[in-house]
Design a protein around this motif. Structure first.
Motif, short mmCIF file in Angstrom:
data_model
loop_
_atom_site.label_atom_id
_atom_site.label_comp_id
_atom_site.label_asym_id
_atom_site.label_seq_id
_atom_site.Cartn_x
_atom_site.Cartn_y
_atom_site.Cartn_z
N ALA A 78 6.55 13.29 1.15
CA ALA A 78 5.52 13.20 0.10
C ALA A 78 6.12 13.15 -1.30
CB ALA A 78 4.57 14.38 0.24
N GLU A 79 7.12 13.98 -1.55
CA GLU A 79 7.69 14.06 -2.89
C GLU A 79 8.55 12.84 -3.24
OE1 GLU A 79 10.47 16.32 -0.08
OE2 GLU A 79 8.31 16.07 -0.38
N GLU A 80 8.85 12.03 -2.24
CA GLU A 80 9.69 10.84 -2.46
C GLU A 80 8.90 9.53 -2.33
OE1 GLU A 80 12.81 11.13 0.39
OE2 GLU A 80 13.49 13.09 -0.31
N LEU A 81 7.64 9.62 -1.92
CA LEU A 81 6.88 8.42 -1.56
C LEU A 81 6.74 7.44 -2.72
CD1 LEU A 81 5.17 6.76 0.40
CD2 LEU A 81 3.19 8.18 -0.25
N LEU A 141 2.82 -4.89 2.99
CA LEU A 141 3.66 -3.76 3.39
C LEU A 141 2.87 -2.47 3.16
CD1 LEU A 141 7.03 -4.75 1.62
CD2 LEU A 141 6.43 -5.14 4.01
N ALA A 142 3.23 -1.41 3.86
CA ALA A 142 2.56 -0.13 3.66
C ALA A 142 3.53 1.01 3.94
CB ALA A 142 1.33 -0.01 4.56
N TYR A 143 3.60 1.94 2.99
CA TYR A 143 4.40 3.15 3.14
C TYR A 143 3.47 4.34 2.97
CZ TYR A 143 8.00 -0.34 2.39
OH TYR A 143 8.78 -1.47 2.49
N ALA A 144 3.71 5.38 3.75
CA ALA A 144 2.78 6.51 3.75
C ALA A 144 3.51 7.84 3.76
CB ALA A 144 1.86 6.43 4.97
N GLY A 145 2.86 8.84 3.20
CA GLY A 145 3.37 10.20 3.27
C GLY A 145 3.07 10.79 4.64
N PRO A 146 3.75 11.87 5.02
CA PRO A 146 3.57 12.44 6.36
C PRO A 146 2.17 13.00 6.60
CG PRO A 146 4.96 13.84 4.98
CD PRO A 146 4.79 12.56 4.24
N ALA A 187 0.84 -1.19 0.00
CA ALA A 187 0.00 0.00 0.00
C ALA A 187 0.88 1.24 0.00
CB ALA A 187 -0.92 0.01 1.22
N GLU A 188 0.54 2.18 -0.88
CA GLU A 188 1.20 3.49 -0.91
C GLU A 188 0.14 4.52 -0.52
OE1 GLU A 188 2.41 6.56 -4.33
OE2 GLU A 188 3.45 4.64 -4.51
N VAL A 189 0.23 5.03 0.71
CA VAL A 189 -0.88 5.79 1.29
C VAL A 189 -0.60 7.29 1.34
CG1 VAL A 189 -2.47 5.94 3.23
CG2 VAL A 189 -1.33 3.77 2.73
N THR A 190 -1.48 8.03 0.69
CA THR A 190 -1.51 9.48 0.84
C THR A 190 -2.92 9.85 1.29
OG1 THR A 190 -2.10 9.74 -1.49
CG2 THR A 190 0.23 9.92 -0.92
N GLY A 191 -3.06 10.90 2.10
CA GLY A 191 -4.39 11.29 2.56
C GLY A 191 -4.91 10.37 3.64
#
Length: 262
Positions: free
Chosen positions: A187-190, A124-129, A105-109
């Motif tokens: 965010a810009e690297e996610l 796995l899950a990676y998220a923006g701040p 998962a690539e999570v924004t918002g």
């Protein structure tokens, strides 16, 4: 198009929830689309890893409450629809867990209710701040019982219960501390980071990944002795596979292995 699909040369299939006007809600149609796409990817040897992302300010806001409200107009007050919807959602979540390919998962918002369940169901899950996570059903008189299944298998009991009982929103950092996500990335690297991790995993033997993923989820539900007996058997079978022989030989010979995915 509810779900955007793009596959790169590394074998990474990027699926993007694309219903931002409804905050990428898990409507019946969205669940149908996800299930069909996941089933196709499972049998496609060109797909080695799946990344699940989303457009708009929400990763996924859970079930479509307008769709649920409309179903209450039926003669049974919505019972048949609710039963079908919950069963369908459970099927999709289990399809992710039982999928032979790793799902990231690539999570924004925001990821709330069944959307939080979707994140928890991924490997796995990676998220923006700016990402936020919650199981807010208690605010509207609806305990997040099905999201609880995935949540309680990812975070501690106390952390899961606090989320479920209060409905409070967690920051990305808090979600990482609780084990709901792996890492918070600028965010810009996610996207670049997530795709790099996906490519790294995709470079491994798909046979090995499928074997290990299945064993991981199976053994964690077993008592300790049973888990060791089961995984010992899995290790033996794995050692007899062609890719294990190739991988060990490559290591001894100090060369790059050439996977046959078998």
């Amino acid at each position: 198009m509810l779900l955007l699909s793009e596959q790169n040369d590394n074998g990474v299939l990027r699926l993007t929830l694309n219903d931002s006007s409804r905050r990428n809600a898990l409507s019946e149609q969205m669940l149908d689309t996800l299930q069909t796409t996941l089933e196709a990817a499972a049998s496609n040897p060109e797909v080695r890893v799946i990344v699940l992302a989303a457009t708009g300010p929400a990763f996924c806001a859970g079930h479509d409450l307008k769709e649920i409200t409309q179903a209450r107009q039926h003669d049974d007050a919505g019972r048949a629809f609710f039963t079908r919807l919950m069963g369908h959602c459970a099927t999709v979540m289990q399809a992710i867990v039982n999928h032979p390919k790793p799902v990231i998962a690539e999570v924004t918002g925001i990821a709330t209710a069944a959307g939080c369940q979707l994140v928890a169901s991924c490997d796995l899950a990676y998220a923006g701040p700016e990402a936020r996570f919650a199981t807010p059903g208690v605010h509207i008189g609806l305990f997040c019982s099905t999201p609880m299944v995935a949540m309680s298998r990812n975070v501690s009991n106390k952390a899961a219960m606090e989320m479920l009982l209060t409905g409070d929103m967690l920051s990305a950092e808090e979600a990482m501390q609780h084990g709901l996500i792996n890492r918070v990335i600028a965010a810009e690297e996610l996207t670049a980071y997530t795709m790099e991790m996906a490519a790294k995993i995709a470079s491994k033997s798909s046979m090995t990944l499928a074997t290990g993923k299945k064993a991981f989820y199976a053994q964690r539900e077993m008592p300790l002795a049973e888990a060791y007996a089961y995984t010992s058997e899995i290790m033996v079978e794995n050692m007899l596979k062609q890719d294990a022989k190739e991988g060990i030989n490559a290591f001894v010979e100090k060369r790059t292995p050439h996977w046959q995915d078998q």
